[in-house]
Scaffold this active site. Sequence first.
Site, PDB file in Angstrom:
ATOM      1  N   CYS A   4       4.560  10.830  50.918  1.00  0.00           N
ATOM      2  CA  CYS A   4       5.975  11.215  50.786  1.00  0.00           C
ATOM      3  C   CYS A   4       6.314  11.294  49.306  1.00  0.00           C
ATOM      4  CB  CYS A   4       6.884  10.207  51.486  1.00  0.00           C
ATOM      5  SG  CYS A   4       8.630  10.486  51.099  1.00  0.00           S
ATOM      6  N   CYS A   7       8.950   8.810  48.175  1.00  0.00           N
ATOM      7  CA  CYS A   7       8.400   7.441  48.081  1.00  0.00           C
ATOM      8  C   CYS A   7       7.591   7.297  46.791  1.00  0.00           C
ATOM      9  CB  CYS A   7       7.531   7.119  49.297  1.00  0.00           C
ATOM     10  SG  CYS A   7       8.494   6.782  50.786  1.00  0.00           S
ATOM     11  N   ASP A  30      17.409  16.656  40.460  1.00  0.00           N
ATOM     12  CA  ASP A  30      16.626  17.619  41.235  1.00  0.00           C
ATOM     13  C   ASP A  30      15.814  18.494  40.281  1.00  0.00           C
ATOM     14  OD1 ASP A  30      17.032  18.902  44.377  1.00  0.00           O
ATOM     15  OD2 ASP A  30      16.007  20.127  42.864  1.00  0.00           O
ATOM     16  N   HIS A  46      11.947   4.313  53.585  1.00  0.00           N
ATOM     17  CA  HIS A  46      11.607   5.652  54.071  1.00  0.00           C
ATOM     18  C   HIS A  46      12.259   5.888  55.434  1.00  0.00           C
ATOM     19  CE1 HIS A  46       9.281   9.384  54.409  1.00  0.00           C
ATOM     20  NE2 HIS A  46       9.352   9.123  55.700  1.00  0.00           N
ATOM     21  N   HIS A  99      17.843  12.352  51.987  1.00  0.00           N
ATOM     22  CA  HIS A  99      18.376  12.436  50.624  1.00  0.00           C
ATOM     23  C   HIS A  99      19.704  13.166  50.660  1.00  0.00           C
ATOM     24  CE1 HIS A  99      15.698  15.843  51.427  1.00  0.00           C
ATOM     25  NE2 HIS A  99      16.532  16.573  50.699  1.00  0.00           N
TER      26      HIS A  99
HETATM   27  P1  AMP Z   1      15.931  19.678  50.821  1.00  0.00           P
HETATM   28  O1  AMP Z   1      15.667  21.159  50.868  1.00  0.00           O
HETATM   29  O2  AMP Z   1      17.318  19.312  51.214  1.00  0.00           O
HETATM   30  O3  AMP Z   1      14.874  18.909  51.558  1.00  0.00           O
HETATM   31  O4  AMP Z   1      15.834  19.290  49.293  1.00  0.00           O
HETATM   32  C1  AMP Z   1      14.698  18.826  48.663  1.00  0.00           C
HETATM   33  C2  AMP Z   1      14.983  18.884  47.190  1.00  0.00           C
HETATM   34  O5  AMP Z   1      14.000  18.122  46.528  1.00  0.00           O
HETATM   35  C3  AMP Z   1      14.944  20.293  46.590  1.00  0.00           C
HETATM   36  O6  AMP Z   1      16.208  20.591  46.013  1.00  0.00           O
HETATM   37  C4  AMP Z   1      13.843  20.203  45.545  1.00  0.00           C
HETATM   38  O7  AMP Z   1      14.149  20.927  44.386  1.00  0.00           O
HETATM   39  C5  AMP Z   1      13.788  18.712  45.280  1.00  0.00           C
HETATM   40  N1  AMP Z   1      12.532  18.178  44.796  1.00  0.00           N
HETATM   41  C6  AMP Z   1      11.305  18.352  45.351  1.00  0.00           C
HETATM   42  N2  AMP Z   1      10.378  17.660  44.656  1.00  0.00           N
HETATM   43  C7  AMP Z   1      11.023  17.042  43.640  1.00  0.00           C
HETATM   44  C8  AMP Z   1      10.625  16.180  42.580  1.00  0.00           C
HETATM   45  N3  AMP Z   1       9.350  15.810  42.415  1.00  0.00           N
HETATM   46  N4  AMP Z   1      11.579  15.731  41.727  1.00  0.00           N
HETATM   47  C9  AMP Z   1      12.878  16.097  41.886  1.00  0.00           C
HETATM   48  N5  AMP Z   1      13.307  16.895  42.862  1.00  0.00           N
HETATM   49  C10 AMP Z   1      12.407  17.374  43.731  1.00  0.00           C
END
Ligand code: AMP
Length: 113
Positions: A4, A7, A30, A46, A99
Amino acid sequence: MKDCIFCKIINKEIPSDIVYEDEKVVAFRDLEPQAPVHLLIVPKTHIASLNDVEPKDLETMGWLLTKVKEIAASQNLANGYRLVCNTGEDALQTVKHIHFHLLGRRLMQWPPG
Ligand code: AMP
């Protein structure tokens, strides 16, 4: 949970720009911001999605919600913000660790796309 990505961020196994952290919650920027301020507020426990929240998660999730206004204030969002919890396929949830997107410092659209 193994594999994850959030995580891994919580456990500091991969880098992130953390703006708030306590024993139950972390908030980080983000990677692909959709607004001048775009944070993800995440419980350290989680939980896959809003559909998986159970009574045992009450303290953690309640705590998280009380922290939103503090995190928003730390980002100078006195003019307002949007909190989004994408849940499931139709909402395009891509990361299966619950989230809350905290978006701010621009005028939002309604209805969202
Ligand atoms: P969701 O589409 O609601 O599941 O949003 C997931 C979010 O996580 C997206 O806006 C991605 O840009 C963000 N995301 C994915 N990996 C990372 C990371 N390593 N650090 C920061 N944000 C991330």
